[in-house]
Structure formats: structure tokens, C-alpha cells
Scaffold this motif. Sequence first.
Motif, PDB file in Angstrom:
ATOM      1  N   ASP A 243       0.869  -1.178  -0.034  1.00  0.00           N
ATOM      2  CA  ASP A 243      -0.148   0.031  -0.004  1.00  0.00           C
ATOM      3  C   ASP A 243       0.734   1.158   0.031  1.00  0.00           C
ATOM      4  OD1 ASP A 243       1.068  -0.173   2.657  1.00  0.00           O
ATOM      5  OD2 ASP A 243      -0.969   0.071   3.810  1.00  0.00           O
ATOM      6  N   SER A 244       2.179   1.220  -0.419  1.00  0.00           N
ATOM      7  CA  SER A 244       3.048   2.282  -0.328  1.00  0.00           C
ATOM      8  C   SER A 244       3.542   2.505  -1.921  1.00  0.00           C
ATOM      9  CB  SER A 244       4.189   2.072   0.750  1.00  0.00           C
ATOM     10  OG  SER A 244       3.748   1.996   1.740  1.00  0.00           O
ATOM     11  N   PRO A 245       2.801   3.101  -2.688  1.00  0.00           N
ATOM     12  CA  PRO A 245       3.088   2.954  -4.236  1.00  0.00           C
ATOM     13  C   PRO A 245       4.116   4.284  -4.407  1.00  0.00           C
ATOM     14  CG  PRO A 245       0.932   3.859  -3.951  1.00  0.00           C
ATOM     15  CD  PRO A 245       1.326   3.269  -2.560  1.00  0.00           C
ATOM     16  N   TRP A 246       4.133   5.221  -3.370  1.00  0.00           N
ATOM     17  CA  TRP A 246       5.170   6.458  -3.398  1.00  0.00           C
ATOM     18  C   TRP A 246       6.434   6.093  -3.321  1.00  0.00           C
ATOM     19  CZ3 TRP A 246       7.332   7.308   1.578  1.00  0.00           C
ATOM     20  CH2 TRP A 246       6.536   6.388   2.604  1.00  0.00           C
ATOM     21  N   TRP A 247       6.810   4.800  -2.574  1.00  0.00           N
ATOM     22  CA  TRP A 247       8.137   4.372  -2.406  1.00  0.00           C
ATOM     23  C   TRP A 247       8.676   3.906  -3.849  1.00  0.00           C
ATOM     24  CZ3 TRP A 247       9.010   0.174   2.053  1.00  0.00           C
ATOM     25  CH2 TRP A 247       8.380   0.679   3.178  1.00  0.00           C
ATOM     26  N   PRO A 248       9.989   4.513  -4.156  1.00  0.00           N
ATOM     27  CA  PRO A 248      10.681   4.140  -5.459  1.00  0.00           C
ATOM     28  C   PRO A 248      11.544   3.041  -5.328  1.00  0.00           C
ATOM     29  CG  PRO A 248      12.034   5.983  -3.965  1.00  0.00           C
ATOM     30  CD  PRO A 248      10.502   5.569  -3.318  1.00  0.00           C
ATOM     31  N   SER A 249      11.805   2.599  -3.997  1.00  0.00           N
ATOM     32  CA  SER A 249      12.660   1.441  -3.845  1.00  0.00           C
ATOM     33  C   SER A 249      12.245   0.840  -2.545  1.00  0.00           C
ATOM     34  CB  SER A 249      14.065   1.454  -4.226  1.00  0.00           C
ATOM     35  OG  SER A 249      14.657   2.322  -3.227  1.00  0.00           O
ATOM     36  N   ALA A 250      13.256  -0.407  -2.215  1.00  0.00           N
ATOM     37  CA  ALA A 250      13.362  -0.864  -0.891  1.00  0.00           C
ATOM     38  C   ALA A 250      14.482   0.270  -0.099  1.00  0.00           C
ATOM     39  CB  ALA A 250      14.358  -2.119  -0.880  1.00  0.00           C
ATOM     40  N   VAL A 251      14.251   0.141   1.112  1.00  0.00           N
ATOM     41  CA  VAL A 251      14.746   1.099   2.051  1.00  0.00           C
ATOM     42  C   VAL A 251      16.001   0.375   2.851  1.00  0.00           C
ATOM     43  CG1 VAL A 251      14.612   2.768   3.953  1.00  0.00           C
ATOM     44  CG2 VAL A 251      12.948   2.486   2.352  1.00  0.00           C
ATOM     45  N   TYR A 252      17.056   0.618   2.985  1.00  0.00           N
ATOM     46  CA  TYR A 252      17.972   0.426   4.050  1.00  0.00           C
ATOM     47  C   TYR A 252      18.359   1.351   4.757  1.00  0.00           C
ATOM     48  CZ  TYR A 252      21.550   3.203   1.535  1.00  0.00           C
ATOM     49  OH  TYR A 252      22.101   4.324   1.041  1.00  0.00           O
ATOM     50  N   GLY A 253      19.001   0.960   6.321  1.00  0.00           N
ATOM     51  CA  GLY A 253      19.573   1.820   6.970  1.00  0.00           C
ATOM     52  C   GLY A 253      19.986   1.359   8.235  1.00  0.00           C
ATOM     53  N   GLY A 254      20.063   2.032   9.409  1.00  0.00           N
ATOM     54  CA  GLY A 254      20.700   1.680  10.647  1.00  0.00           C
ATOM     55  C   GLY A 254      21.250   2.868  11.512  1.00  0.00           C
ATOM     56  N   TRP A 255      21.309   2.509  12.672  1.00  0.00           N
ATOM     57  CA  TRP A 255      21.858   3.673  13.484  1.00  0.00           C
ATOM     58  C   TRP A 255      23.393   3.752  13.244  1.00  0.00           C
ATOM     59  CZ3 TRP A 255      23.661   3.357  19.030  1.00  0.00           C
ATOM     60  CH2 TRP A 255      23.690   4.508  19.864  1.00  0.00           C
ATOM     61  N   THR A 256      24.022   5.044  13.152  1.00  0.00           N
ATOM     62  CA  THR A 256      25.333   5.371  13.222  1.00  0.00           C
ATOM     63  C   THR A 256      25.709   5.863  14.456  1.00  0.00           C
ATOM     64  OG1 THR A 256      25.505   5.562  10.864  1.00  0.00           O
ATOM     65  CG2 THR A 256      27.147   6.559  12.002  1.00  0.00           C
ATOM     66  N   PRO A 257      26.272   5.297  15.327  1.00  0.00           N
ATOM     67  CA  PRO A 257      26.446   5.924  16.650  1.00  0.00           C
ATOM     68  C   PRO A 257      27.107   7.273  16.772  1.00  0.00           C
ATOM     69  CG  PRO A 257      26.999   3.672  16.751  1.00  0.00           C
ATOM     70  CD  PRO A 257      26.867   3.925  15.620  1.00  0.00           C
ATOM     71  N   GLY A 258      26.184   8.457  17.530  1.00  0.00           N
ATOM     72  CA  GLY A 258      26.917   9.817  17.414  1.00  0.00           C
ATOM     73  C   GLY A 258      26.401  10.522  16.522  1.00  0.00           C
ATOM     74  N   VAL A 259      25.743   9.848  15.322  1.00  0.00           N
ATOM     75  CA  VAL A 259      25.352  10.605  14.139  1.00  0.00           C
ATOM     76  C   VAL A 259      23.772  10.624  14.191  1.00  0.00           C
ATOM     77  CG1 VAL A 259      25.447  10.931  11.885  1.00  0.00           C
ATOM     78  CG2 VAL A 259      27.559  10.077  13.049  1.00  0.00           C
ATOM     79  N   GLY A 260      23.184   9.422  14.056  1.00  0.00           N
ATOM     80  CA  GLY A 260      21.828   9.315  13.834  1.00  0.00           C
ATOM     81  C   GLY A 260      21.312   8.098  13.290  1.00  0.00           C
ATOM     82  N   ILE A 261      20.055   8.030  12.843  1.00  0.00           N
ATOM     83  CA  ILE A 261      19.645   6.770  12.124  1.00  0.00           C
ATOM     84  C   ILE A 261      19.693   7.262  10.644  1.00  0.00           C
ATOM     85  CG2 ILE A 261      17.602   5.292  11.808  1.00  0.00           C
ATOM     86  CD1 ILE A 261      16.823   5.822  14.556  1.00  0.00           C
ATOM     87  N   LYS A 262      20.407   6.288   9.857  1.00  0.00           N
ATOM     88  CA  LYS A 262      20.591   6.314   8.563  1.00  0.00           C
ATOM     89  C   LYS A 262      19.582   5.550   8.054  1.00  0.00           C
ATOM     90  CE  LYS A 262      24.233   5.184   5.013  1.00  0.00           C
ATOM     91  NZ  LYS A 262      25.335   4.495   4.971  1.00  0.00           N
ATOM     92  N   ALA A 263      18.855   6.444   6.778  1.00  0.00           N
ATOM     93  CA  ALA A 263      17.878   5.548   5.961  1.00  0.00           C
ATOM     94  C   ALA A 263      18.175   6.025   4.355  1.00  0.00           C
ATOM     95  CB  ALA A 263      16.482   5.976   6.479  1.00  0.00           C
TER      96      ALA A 263
END
Length: 365
Positions: A243-263
Motif C-alpha cells: 500500500d506504499s506506491p510512493w516508495w521508489p525502492s526498498a529502504v536500507y539503514g541503521g543507527w550510526t552511533p553519535g550521528v543518527g539513524i541512517k535511511a
Amino acid sequence: MERTDHRVAVVGGGGVGAAAAWALARAGVDVVLIERYRRAHPLGASHGATRNFNPGYTRPEYLALLRAALPLWREIETESGAHLLDQVGVVSHGPRPDVAELLEAVPTIGLRAELLDAREASRRWPQLRFAGPAVHFPDGGRLYAERAVDALYRVAQARGGRILENTRVASIEANDDGVVIDTDSGPITARTAVVAAGAWSSRLLTGVVELPALTVTQEQPAHFALAAPMADLPAFNHHPEADSPWWPSAVYGGWTPGVGIKAGWHGVGPVTDPDARSLRSEPVQLRALQRYVAEWIPGADPDRFEEISCTYTSTPTTDFAIDTVGPITVAAGFSGHGFKFLPALGELVARLATTPGARSPFRFA
């Protein structure tokens, strides 16, 4: 210049080239690594803080690389004194047809995989939202990218490899004696060459090696500020929801300590010239990424972020393009998923460059 003749010359000092130089030096091979810029420069594909060590593969050639890569990462850590890999796990969710294959394939190389329902996944990681089952790989995690490239340079050099940074390659010529590499500091000759030039591969090898089609895109993940303090978080992959046709692709990410959550979106950035990049995010994709964070990462603030810009060099199938043609071994087309394999790729490329008749599982010629 000191000397211009070497057993192997490696052109391109991103992650794969640095790993090849390390593997060659580790095997006692006379090697020179030639990098146009400085190590881990921000114009290619190997810079930035983190990459995912994602075990989510089912095909034997990638599983074999994973099996080899993990102990080699630990070896490089010991030799360099740098901490490179946090095995905080990887969680993969969203509809995908190969879940049963993953659960069967990953344990064949000694890594764990477990299936969790959405309630259990949400209990473990409230910073993420789950709409259905998730596959958890406890042995996955995050790699520290620039730190890893620097470590590979240092251990390659410590083992006798010659490193030439800020050295531009103008041309590569293959002949009966090997290769001649014309640089802005003078010619370098070698019996064989490894070309691991990332986004510049086609430019350097046109007329020298017939490559598969390689598309260079500018990708634009971001680090989003934490919405609240948290404990550690696994890296993640999220396949598009129905139900998310606005997504262009899969998403990847994770937490980078001291920086933030990457996506970030995977492999759908605008086609680019590596020598003429804007380094600015495409605004439609950036707004979609903020929307994704708002809806699916409750642990992050979608309005506070730091953009990242990097390149993917992708083949039409997203499989790697690694092969030997005459005295030149090409390592290209890593399609945004090569970093986790670096030391194993270095060993593979080193073997191809020094062993007549060696065959690659990623042949294109």
C-alpha cells in the motif's frame, strides 16, 4: 618516482581496490595502489560513516563471499588496531518472496536467521514500525566505512604495498608484456593490473576491455536525528509495502552511533557523471524519504537530518562484474551491495590477477 615496475598495479583505491591491494600484499605480491584522490574521498562509493553487514542472501556465490568475509574483517581489525564491525544484527521486513529460502540458506554458512512476527519485532525494536513478519540476522551489523578503507590502506602498506594517493590515471594500455598505466606522475608498468575504479570504470576501460553496461547514479541517504535517546539498533532493510506506491525502492539503514539513524532508497538516484555531480539531493526523493521516516521509523525525527551523497555503479542485474581479460582484472558494478564483502572480494581479485586460468563466479567476458 621511485620505481615504475610492479607485479600488480591496482587502479582505484576505494574499498574494493584497497582490499585487493591488502590481499596482494598479504600474499607477498609486489603491488602498487593508485588512487586519483585521497583515501575515502567523498566523490565515490566508499566514504561515509557506516555500511550494513547484511547476511540476507540465498545465492551460493554471495554466501561464499559472506562466509569468507567475516573472519577476514576480524583479521583486519586485529592487524590494524581499528574497530570495524559491530555485530548488532540486521532485521529485514516487508513483503519478499524468498523468506523461506533465507531461513534455510543463511545457516549453511554458520550465520543465524530467525523469523519474528510483527509484535515480537516491535517489542525488541520500538524505534522501527513493523507491519508483518521480519527476518532477523543476529550476526549481521554495521561496518565503519571510512575507518575500514583507512585500515585496509594501512595494513596493505605495512605488508609492503606501495600507495600512491592524489595520482590521476589518464590511460591504461595492455600489451604483450603486461600493462602500461599513464599517470600524471609518469608511467607505471606491471605484469597485470586490477581496475577497481567504481564510477570511473567505463571511462578508463573503453577501448581496452568490453565491459557490461554500467550505470552510475547519485544516491542520497541521510542521517536523521534521534527522536529520543535509545539503546543500540540493528541495521535494517525494508521491502516496499503493497500500500506504499510512493516508495521508489526498498529502504536500507541503521543507527550510526553519535550521528543518527541512517535511511536511504536503494539504487534509484539520478544518473550522474562522477566528475560533474551536484552533490545535492533530488528533492522528490528526499521528501519521500522524510515521509518514510515519519511513517516507519518512530525513533527518528524526519525534520532533522544530514544528507549524504554517494555513487552506485550498477550492472543491469545488480550482480557484480569481476573478470580477467588479458592482463587486466576488472572489479566493477557492485550495485550498492559490495562493501560488506570487501576482504573476500580483495582475495578473489588478487587470485584472478596472479593465477593464470583462475575463474570468477561473476564473469562477464
